[in-house]
Design a protein around this motif. Structure first.
Motif, mmCIF file in Angstrom:
data_model
loop_
_atom_site.group_PDB
_atom_site.id
_atom_site.type_symbol
_atom_site.label_atom_id
_atom_site.label_comp_id
_atom_site.label_asym_id
_atom_site.label_seq_id
_atom_site.Cartn_x
_atom_site.Cartn_y
_atom_site.Cartn_z
ATOM 1 N N PHE A 148 0.833 -1.262 -0.031
ATOM 2 C CA PHE A 148 0.012 0.073 0.019
ATOM 3 C C PHE A 148 0.899 1.201 0.189
ATOM 4 O O PHE A 148 0.292 2.350 -0.764
ATOM 5 N N GLN A 168 -1.082 -0.225 -8.123
ATOM 6 C CA GLN A 168 -2.064 0.826 -7.922
ATOM 7 C C GLN A 168 -3.584 0.584 -8.585
ATOM 8 O O GLN A 168 -4.470 0.485 -7.738
ATOM 9 N N MET A 171 -4.847 -2.499 -6.458
ATOM 10 C CA MET A 171 -5.404 -2.102 -5.280
ATOM 11 C C MET A 171 -6.925 -1.296 -5.255
ATOM 12 O O MET A 171 -7.522 -1.278 -4.207
ATOM 13 N N GLU A 172 -6.719 -0.235 -6.147
ATOM 14 C CA GLU A 172 -7.679 0.661 -6.013
ATOM 15 C C GLU A 172 -9.131 0.213 -6.168
ATOM 16 O O GLU A 172 -10.000 0.542 -5.362
ATOM 17 N N VAL A 175 -10.078 -0.974 -2.734
ATOM 18 C CA VAL A 175 -9.959 0.042 -1.557
ATOM 19 C C VAL A 175 -11.737 0.681 -2.106
ATOM 20 O O VAL A 175 -12.415 0.938 -1.214
ATOM 21 N N LEU A 176 -11.685 0.731 -3.256
ATOM 22 C CA LEU A 176 -13.103 1.424 -3.489
ATOM 23 C C LEU A 176 -14.507 0.398 -3.426
ATOM 24 O O LEU A 176 -15.350 0.982 -2.971
ATOM 25 N N ARG A 179 -15.100 1.045 0.084
ATOM 26 C CA ARG A 179 -15.595 2.220 0.355
ATOM 27 C C ARG A 179 -17.028 2.284 -0.218
ATOM 28 O O ARG A 179 -18.098 2.653 0.403
ATOM 29 N N ASP A 180 -17.054 1.717 -1.254
ATOM 30 C CA ASP A 180 -18.573 1.954 -1.985
ATOM 31 C C ASP A 180 -19.570 0.860 -1.787
ATOM 32 O O ASP A 180 -20.697 0.960 -1.329
ATOM 33 N N MET A 196 -13.038 5.297 7.449
ATOM 34 C CA MET A 196 -12.455 4.589 6.323
ATOM 35 C C MET A 196 -11.110 3.875 6.656
ATOM 36 O O MET A 196 -10.979 2.860 6.232
ATOM 37 N N PRO A 197 -10.091 4.532 7.353
ATOM 38 C CA PRO A 197 -8.678 4.142 7.652
ATOM 39 C C PRO A 197 -9.017 2.552 8.444
ATOM 40 O O PRO A 197 -8.304 1.899 8.175
ATOM 41 N N LEU A 200 -10.384 0.009 6.273
ATOM 42 C CA LEU A 200 -9.537 -0.568 5.314
ATOM 43 C C LEU A 200 -8.436 -1.386 5.928
ATOM 44 O O LEU A 200 -8.151 -2.330 5.457
ATOM 45 N N THR A 201 -7.920 -0.999 7.202
ATOM 46 C CA THR A 201 -6.993 -1.683 7.856
ATOM 47 C C THR A 201 -7.492 -3.024 8.263
ATOM 48 O O THR A 201 -6.780 -4.152 8.137
ATOM 49 N N PHE A 204 -7.841 -5.219 5.055
ATOM 50 C CA PHE A 204 -6.744 -5.678 4.451
ATOM 51 C C PHE A 204 -6.140 -6.704 5.458
ATOM 52 O O PHE A 204 -5.264 -7.870 4.840
ATOM 53 N N LEU B 28 -2.382 0.661 11.345
ATOM 54 C CA LEU B 28 -3.391 1.650 11.456
ATOM 55 C C LEU B 28 -2.725 3.159 11.139
ATOM 56 O O LEU B 28 -3.196 3.748 10.307
ATOM 57 N N LEU B 31 -0.339 3.105 7.874
ATOM 58 C CA LEU B 31 -1.225 3.075 6.546
ATOM 59 C C LEU B 31 -2.340 4.517 6.540
ATOM 60 O O LEU B 31 -2.484 5.091 5.776
ATOM 61 N N ALA B 35 -0.934 5.966 3.380
ATOM 62 C CA ALA B 35 -1.396 5.083 2.368
ATOM 63 C C ALA B 35 -3.050 5.359 2.245
ATOM 64 O O ALA B 35 -3.384 5.981 1.006
ATOM 65 N N TRP B 36 -3.721 5.219 3.276
ATOM 66 C CA TRP B 36 -5.126 5.433 3.132
ATOM 67 C C TRP B 36 -5.518 7.069 2.637
ATOM 68 O O TRP B 36 -6.412 7.306 1.887
ATOM 69 N N MET B 39 -4.566 7.980 -0.784
ATOM 70 C CA MET B 39 -5.220 7.090 -1.752
ATOM 71 C C MET B 39 -6.632 7.554 -1.773
ATOM 72 O O MET B 39 -7.059 7.806 -2.877
ATOM 73 N N LEU B 40 -7.281 7.740 -0.669
ATOM 74 C CA LEU B 40 -8.735 8.125 -0.747
ATOM 75 C C LEU B 40 -8.792 9.641 -1.325
ATOM 76 O O LEU B 40 -9.642 9.894 -1.996
#
Lengths: 364, 170, 70
Positions: A148, A168, A171-172, A175-176, A179-180, A196-197, A200-201, A204, B28, B31, B35-36, B39-40
């Motif tokens: 990442f 990228q 992974m995108e 990630v999307l 999110r979505d 979100m962080p 996502l953490t 993954f 956490l 990233l 990263a997050w 990216m976001l």
């Protein structure tokens, strides 16, 4: 025709190789067994040994990595290699450090001179060794970080307007997806960004460990996400995040359910309060049990070969194991998905705005 | 007794919990920060960019459409103007032609009337003249006849007859 | 002995979960065939419902493990 011939040749070669190697190992075993008075093959023990944590990481044959042991006792911190805990036959022996240590059923314990567990001294023992699971966890953390941080740096390099490339672009979408499909529908468009962080953490970390656990040899082979300590830690994190982010509306719904008779409110409050704890506990047990069950299933199928003590059992065992392995790949993703989705759902419930009454009316 | 028999699988190991917590928190934080967040941010920026571009395109489309309709309106107006101009010109020319015709006709009528008047006048004058001359001739004839009558009665009469035949009013 | 009883308990739980997941699958397939355009929504709710049902069976497994000390 030539393809068929090559295939037949290959099959013949492999079967020969397999039979030879098996007979060889059987020969070794019989030699050893006769010396040890026929040690019986115990399926449960073998499977549990593979699922449990260990102080060394088995590579192949009799090669294994001896991971460091870190102990905190009443006499201070102590670090030594786990190689000192076993002899050349991988049998546990006593290591004399600040105390006498011995591996009992894979766990490090303080023993006294007679070789029995010293219960009093063990109360003060804090074992924070780098075990197989911890090492595997570090591998997964390393993989996630590399993947990442590389992917994120691509955004800096190519800017936001250009299409994603390489890692990228791989992974995108995931990630999307988080999110979505997980965050926005469950938490809502207004508040999802804050969580979100965390989501996502969690996603993954679970995903990587699930897949690493499916790899049967060195970089994987550990059972991190099927370990209750791992899932418990995640569940506790979810519990903290959900309850710290919860708004007044959420607590009102727990302790004093609106739109109910007061007796009903009194009745509902303890149930709802238990619900606060059972939600993360169910997350913990679901992930733990799913992954562990998958590992047990695959190992049991492989054990069929050793139960029947014949190479021909593999004709049934291996296809089944492969089939279960494919399903486990799906489960690995599904469990990460469900864990993250339920987390998002709980966060969404804790952050719901005060429009619940309208929703109730709409339902009736 | 029951708890003592718990399978080690469901007993969380404190060392594992410790390392797991550290790993998770590190992940956490690192990233989350490196990263997050980028990216976001990049993804949402890109999405915003696309959305803006789409909006802009829509706006442009609408603008082009309005421009087109304006053009069309202008064109229609011009066409209309041209038509009216042509119509007006035609009308004017028609009017002029008609006027010219009218004028010519009236002139012609006038000339005709004048001519007729003149003709009538001259005719009248001529008639008057003829009458006068006839009168004079009659008088002359009468004079001559009277003179002749005195010499020969028969001749006189034939002569009168001859004269009378000779004088024929037209 | 405890192990055998725990195994029976886990098996019984598996029967219940099997019926439950079967019902979920049936409902989802029926829903999708009736409204193919809602397939995605139905699928995700099916997975979540299946996860809940499955969790009950796994609770039983864990309880079996609890009583079945190593």
């Amino acid at each position: 025709m030539s393809f068929l011939r090559i295939k037949t040749l290959l099959v013949a070669g492999f079967s020969l190789l397999a039979v030879l190697s098996v007979t060889k190992s059987f020969a070794n075993e019989t030699a050893m067994d006769s010396a040890k008075k026929e040690k019986e093959f115990n399926v449960t023990e073998t499977i549990l040994e593979h699922i449990k944590d260990d102080h060394s990481w088995h590579l192949w044959g009799d090669k294994s990595i001896h991971l460091p042991v870190i102990l905190k006792t009443s006499k201070g911190v102590e670090v030594f290699s786990s190689a000192k805990l076993v002899d050349e036959h991988h049998e546990p022996i006593v290591y004399k450090g600040n105390f006498d240590y011995k591996l009992i059923e894979g766990k490090l314990k303080i023993v006294n001179e007679q070789g029995t567990i010293d219960e009093v001294a063990n109360k003060q023992l804090l074992d924070i060794s780098i075990t197989k699971n911890v090492a595997s966890l570090f591998v997964s953390v390393f993989i996630i970080l590399v993947v990442f941080l590389t992917a994120a740096s691509a955004y800096k390099k190519t800017g936001v307007t250009s299409a994603p490339k390489g890692l990228q672009s791989f992974m995108e979408p995931i990630v999307l997806f988080v999110r979505d499909d997980l965050a926005i529908p469950n938490i809502g468009k207004k508040k999802y960004a804050k969580f979100m962080p965390f989501l996502l953490t969690v996603f993954f970390l679970i995903l990587t460990n699930n897949f690493l656990g499916l790899i049967p040899f060195f970089p994987g082979g550990a059972n991190v996400s099927g370990n209750i300590a791992f899932t418990m830690m995640l569940a506790v994190c979810v519990f903290i995040v959900v309850n710290l982010s919860a708004n007044k509306n959420y607590w009102e719904h727990i302790f004093w359910m609106p739109g109910m008779h007061w007796s009903m409110k009194l009745f509902l409050a303890p149930i709802e309060l238990i619900g606060v704890f059972t939600k993360p506990i169910s997350l913990m047990i679901r992930l733990f049990a799913n992954i562990t069950a998958g590992h047990i299933l695959v190992l049991s199928l492989i054990c069929i070969i050793f139960i029947f003590k014949t190479i021909f059992a593999s004709a049934i065992a291996v296809p089944f194991a492969v089939f279960i392995g494919v399903i486990e790949c799906l489960v690995a993703f599904l469990q990460a998905y469900i864990f993250t989705m339920l987390t998002a759902m709980y966060i969404g419930m804790a952050n719901e705005e005060h429009h619940h009454d309208h929703a109730h009316e709409a339902h009736h | 007794m029951f708890i003592l028999e718990v399978n080690p699988l469901v007993l969380p190991d404190i060392g594992l919990v410790f390392w797991n917590t550290i790993a998770f928190v590190v992940l956490l934080v690192v990233l989350g920060k490196f990263a997050w967040k980028p990216m976001l941010k990049a993804i949402s920026e890109r999405e915003n960019g696309i959305e803006e571009a789409l909006l802009q395109a829509d706006k442009m489309k609408a603008e082009i459409a309005t421009m087109q309709s304006e053009n069309e309106a202008l064109l229609a107006k011009a066409r209309e103007e041209r038509a009216t101009l042509i119509k007006e010109a035609k009308e004017a020319s028609d009017k002029m032609v008609a006027e010219a015709k009218e004028k010519a006709k009236s002139e012609y009528d006038k000339i005709l009337a004048d001519a007729q008047l003149a003709i009538t006048q001259q005719k009248n004058a001529a008639l008057t003249d003829v009458k006068n001359q006839v009168g004079t001739l009659v008088i002359e004839v009468a004079e001559k006849v009277l003179r002749k009558e005195l010499s020969n009665k028969a001749d006189q009469e034939s002569y009168i007859k001859q004269l009378a035949d000779g004088v024929k009013l037209n | 002995m405890v192990g055998s009883i725990a195994a029976i308990g886990a098996g019984l739980a598996a029967i219940g979960a099997g019926i439950g997941i079967g019902q979920i699958g049936k409902g989802a397939v029926e829903g999708i065939s009736r409204q193919p355009e809602a397939a995605n929504d139905i699928r995700s709710s099916m997975i979540v419902a299946a996860a809940f049902v499955e969790a009950v069976a796994l609770f039983a497994v864990v309880v079996a493990l609890l009583g079945n000390g190593g």
